[in-house]
Write a protein that holds these residues in place. Structure first.
Motif, mmCIF file in Angstrom:
data_model
loop_
_atom_site.group_PDB
_atom_site.id
_atom_site.type_symbol
_atom_site.label_atom_id
_atom_site.label_comp_id
_atom_site.label_asym_id
_atom_site.label_seq_id
_atom_site.Cartn_x
_atom_site.Cartn_y
_atom_site.Cartn_z
ATOM 1 N N ALA A 112 0.984 -1.235 0.100
ATOM 2 C CA ALA A 112 0.047 -0.118 -0.005
ATOM 3 C C ALA A 112 0.656 0.990 -0.114
ATOM 4 O O ALA A 112 0.688 2.308 -0.643
ATOM 5 N N GLU A 113 1.836 1.244 0.817
ATOM 6 C CA GLU A 113 2.907 2.273 0.788
ATOM 7 C C GLU A 113 3.461 2.520 -0.600
ATOM 8 O O GLU A 113 3.574 3.692 -0.938
ATOM 9 N N GLU A 114 3.915 1.538 -1.019
ATOM 10 C CA GLU A 114 4.600 1.777 -2.344
ATOM 11 C C GLU A 114 3.553 2.159 -3.465
ATOM 12 O O GLU A 114 4.021 3.172 -4.391
ATOM 13 N N HIS A 115 2.424 1.586 -3.571
ATOM 14 C CA HIS A 115 1.642 1.966 -4.485
ATOM 15 C C HIS A 115 1.239 3.694 -4.260
ATOM 16 O O HIS A 115 0.996 4.514 -5.260
ATOM 17 N N CYS A 116 0.840 3.803 -3.028
ATOM 18 C CA CYS A 116 0.661 5.207 -2.486
ATOM 19 C C CYS A 116 1.809 6.345 -3.287
ATOM 20 O O CYS A 116 1.556 7.367 -3.777
ATOM 21 N N MET A 117 2.942 5.878 -2.901
ATOM 22 C CA MET A 117 4.113 6.885 -3.349
ATOM 23 C C MET A 117 4.036 6.847 -4.725
ATOM 24 O O MET A 117 4.490 7.993 -5.421
ATOM 25 N N GLN A 118 4.036 5.874 -5.645
ATOM 26 C CA GLN A 118 4.022 5.684 -6.989
ATOM 27 C C GLN A 118 2.786 6.648 -7.555
ATOM 28 O O GLN A 118 2.866 7.271 -8.435
ATOM 29 N N LEU A 119 1.624 6.453 -6.898
ATOM 30 C CA LEU A 119 0.599 7.642 -7.462
ATOM 31 C C LEU A 119 0.879 8.896 -7.080
ATOM 32 O O LEU A 119 0.787 9.783 -8.050
#
Length: 135
Positions: A112-119
């Motif tokens: 979730a943290e990775e997806h959030c940072m990519q968004l």
């Protein structure tokens, strides 16, 4: 051949051993168990599945903004989230547009943290929060 062995054996434990080796109902030789070996520092597939199931789930949230075009938001969602289809991305974008907020994906905290940072890295407003319930 089994009959002659059976007749020659007088020790009860040998008889039991010999009968356990024969074919028939409930008899037979157990095969040696296969032990899964992993390289040092690498978890087995079972351990990885177990750790993912036990990790509390998190929601990746997409917030509406007045800067990005709808088409761009759909493209970024499809680029960042594995397996995201056009239809799902459009639905998420529309929900965020009309309601101000939409759930993008529910997954483990690290993902979730990775997806959030990519968004965010692609100019979208995003956050994560603990999800009540399972993935």
């Amino acid at each position: 051949e089994k009959y002659t062995l059976h007749k020659q054996c007088t020790n009860r434990s040998i008889l039991m051993t010999m009968s356990a080796r024969g074919q028939g109902k409930g008899g037979g030789v157990l095969e040696k168990p296969v032990i899964e070996r992993t390289t040092p520092g690498r978890e087995s597939e079972f351990d990885l599945r177990k750790s993912k199931k036990m990790a509390p789930p998190y929601r990746v949230m997409l917030h509406n903004d007045n800067y990005n075009k709808r088409e761009y938001v759909v493209q970024v969602l499809m680029k960042v989230i594995p397996g995201m289809t056009v239809d799902t991305a459009v639905n998420i974008m529309q929900e965020a547009h009309y309601n101000g907020l939409a759930v993008v994906i529910i997954c483990a905290q690290a993902d979730a943290e990775e997806h959030c940072m990519q968004l965010r890295g692609n100019g979208l407003l995003s956050s994560i929060e603990p999800a009540s319930g399972g993935c």
